[in-house]
Design an enzyme around this catalytic site. Structure first.
Site, PDB file in Angstrom:
ATOM      1  N   LEU A  89       4.344  -5.178   2.692  1.00  0.00           N
ATOM      2  CA  LEU A  89       5.297  -3.622   2.923  1.00  0.00           C
ATOM      3  C   LEU A  89       4.563  -3.029   4.064  1.00  0.00           C
ATOM      4  CD1 LEU A  89       6.095  -3.039  -0.780  1.00  0.00           C
ATOM      5  CD2 LEU A  89       7.729  -4.190   0.906  1.00  0.00           C
ATOM      6  N   HIS A  90       5.368  -2.240   4.641  1.00  0.00           N
ATOM      7  CA  HIS A  90       4.812  -1.384   5.960  1.00  0.00           C
ATOM      8  C   HIS A  90       5.627  -0.017   5.804  1.00  0.00           C
ATOM      9  CE1 HIS A  90       8.091  -2.726   7.999  1.00  0.00           C
ATOM     10  NE2 HIS A  90       7.843  -3.916   8.212  1.00  0.00           N
TER      11      HIS A  90
ATOM     12  N   GLN B 204      21.193  -8.885  11.083  1.00  0.00           N
ATOM     13  CA  GLN B 204      21.182  -8.966   9.457  1.00  0.00           C
ATOM     14  C   GLN B 204      22.287  -7.885   8.706  1.00  0.00           C
ATOM     15  OE1 GLN B 204      17.712 -10.160   6.799  1.00  0.00           O
ATOM     16  NE2 GLN B 204      17.691  -7.823   6.411  1.00  0.00           N
TER      17      GLN B 204
ATOM     18  N   SER C  12       6.587  -6.912   9.086  1.00  0.00           N
ATOM     19  CA  SER C  12       5.381  -7.747   8.303  1.00  0.00           C
ATOM     20  C   SER C  12       4.776  -8.570   9.063  1.00  0.00           C
ATOM     21  CB  SER C  12       6.354  -8.476   7.205  1.00  0.00           C
ATOM     22  OG  SER C  12       6.838  -7.531   6.257  1.00  0.00           O
ATOM     23  N   ARG C  13       5.279  -9.164  10.103  1.00  0.00           N
ATOM     24  CA  ARG C  13       4.850 -10.101  10.949  1.00  0.00           C
ATOM     25  C   ARG C  13       3.654  -9.667  12.273  1.00  0.00           C
ATOM     26  NH1 ARG C  13       9.997 -12.247  10.411  1.00  0.00           N
ATOM     27  NH2 ARG C  13       9.888 -14.537   9.801  1.00  0.00           N
TER      28      ARG C  13
ATOM     29  N   HIS D  85       9.258  -0.345   5.206  1.00  0.00           N
ATOM     30  CA  HIS D  85       9.829  -0.537   3.865  1.00  0.00           C
ATOM     31  C   HIS D  85       9.730   0.704   3.148  1.00  0.00           C
ATOM     32  CE1 HIS D  85       8.384  -4.846   4.733  1.00  0.00           C
ATOM     33  NE2 HIS D  85       9.407  -5.039   4.620  1.00  0.00           N
TER      34      HIS D  85
ATOM     35  N   VAL E 167      11.464   2.094  12.060  1.00  0.00           N
ATOM     36  CA  VAL E 167      10.143   2.894  12.009  1.00  0.00           C
ATOM     37  C   VAL E 167       9.318   2.084  12.849  1.00  0.00           C
ATOM     38  CG1 VAL E 167       8.432   3.778  10.418  1.00  0.00           C
ATOM     39  CG2 VAL E 167      10.823   3.486   9.502  1.00  0.00           C
TER      40      VAL E 167
ATOM     41  N   LYS F  44      16.334  -2.547  12.026  1.00  0.00           N
ATOM     42  CA  LYS F  44      15.415  -3.237  12.898  1.00  0.00           C
ATOM     43  C   LYS F  44      16.371  -4.701  12.952  1.00  0.00           C
ATOM     44  CE  LYS F  44      11.437  -5.581  13.484  1.00  0.00           C
ATOM     45  NZ  LYS F  44      11.476  -6.660  12.404  1.00  0.00           N
ATOM     46  N   ASP F  45      16.432  -5.016  11.836  1.00  0.00           N
ATOM     47  CA  ASP F  45      17.395  -6.327  11.670  1.00  0.00           C
ATOM     48  C   ASP F  45      18.553  -6.222  11.753  1.00  0.00           C
ATOM     49  OD1 ASP F  45      14.938  -8.197  10.761  1.00  0.00           O
ATOM     50  OD2 ASP F  45      14.944  -6.686   9.142  1.00  0.00           O
TER      51      ASP F  45
END
Ligand code: PAF
Length: 285
Positions: free
Chosen positions: A31-32, A153, A186-187, A35, A176, A149-150
């Site tokens: 998580l960042h 999706q 997360s990457r 999230h 964000v 961001k996705d």
């Protein structure tokens, strides 16, 4: 907060605790702040929320990517503990809970699943649809929170909801960013230091591109994006497309951008071994 790892226990708790509106924030952990912004939005809208942490194997077309995907569960739980309320639930199932039998469902999303991420990660959105539909059917949320961001999706999930007539509303939260502009992911923690240092070029370039549309046409903008990003050692652009946010139809020329629609420039960059995606809205001019 309550930590639950079985479907059965989750459903027992939800039966007891469910209030007017149940919020759901699906995550794969690591998580960042991106999230956490979804979680905060969910808390502000819903008296009870479920946050899932589950690295879904069926959406990874690359075994290495799945293997190295970060799984800092203790750290994730500590972050959530700081913002969740007493009854909010963190759902941390394992593979047997989510896939008691092999999921052979094949989804069909037409054009939305025929470009950008889909060309570079075949089967990815089928896996996303498998897990998200399973979550929706187990949790029956009223609102589900996803990050812009996705971008692709989000379009896939909206179509999944439409096709299956799930009674869930989608809340889409803005990207964000780190102070230097890199979209939180997360990457990001997997980036080598020099690659991390260069990574803000992605947002800087697409921001400039979104301004260029006032004076230049799309082929010129695409060439600019590729050239600017690929100047950095180890960076290559997988795709950069300007698409509308409903059907994701790519505009090849400015005159194809239709009034009344919203357009986004979407990019995927391979930064050495790590793929980074980002997007920005393009004005209609
Ligand atoms: O966006 C993600 O983190 C994942 O694709 C999701 C929605 C949690 C499904 O595994």
């Amino acid at each position: 907060m309550k930590i639950i790892s079985t479907v059965k226990e989750l459903q027992v708790q939800l039966k007891e605790l469910r209030r007017s509106s149940l919020g759901f924030v699906p995550t794969m952990g690591a998580l960042h702040k991106g999230h956490l912004s979804l979680v905060r939005n969910a808390i502000s809208e819903c008296p009870l929320i479920v946050v899932s942490i589950y690295v879904n194997p069926t959406q990874f077309n690359d075994r290495e990517d799945l293997k190295r995907y970060p799984r800092p569960l203790k750290k994730d739980l500590a972050m959530l503990r700081k913002c969740l309320r007493k009854n909010d639930i963190v759902f941390t199932p394992d593979d047997n809970e989510m896939y008691p039998a092999e999921d052979k469902r094949i989804f069909s999303f037409g054009n939305i699943d025929n470009l950008m991420e889909s060309l570079h990660r075949p089967g990815h959105f089928n896996g996303v649809a498998q897990i998200v539909s399973r979550f929706f059917e187990i949790i029956l949320p009223n609102v589900a929170f996803f990050g812009l961001k996705d971008f692709q999706q989000v379009a896939v999930i909206k179509e999944l909801i439409r096709q299956n007539q799930y009674k869930v509303k989608i809340a889409v939260c803005p990207v964000v960013r780190e102070p230097d502009g890199l979209a939180m992911s997360s990457r990001n923690i997997l980036l080598e230091p020099q690659v991390r240092k260069n990574a803000p070029v992605i947002f800087k370039t697409i921001s400039e591109a979104s301004e260029m549309i006032r004076k230049s046409d799309i082929p010129e903008i695409k060439a600019f994006v590729k050239k600017s990003i690929e100047k950095r050692a180890g960076f290559s652009v997988e795709y950069f497309e300007i698409v509308d946010d409903r059907e994701l139809i790519p505009a090849g020329l400015k005159k194809e951008m239709e009034k009344g629609k919203r357009y986004y420039g979407c990019i995927a960059v391979r930064a050495k071994k790590i793929r980074l995606i980002d997007n920005i809205e393009f004005p209609l001019v």
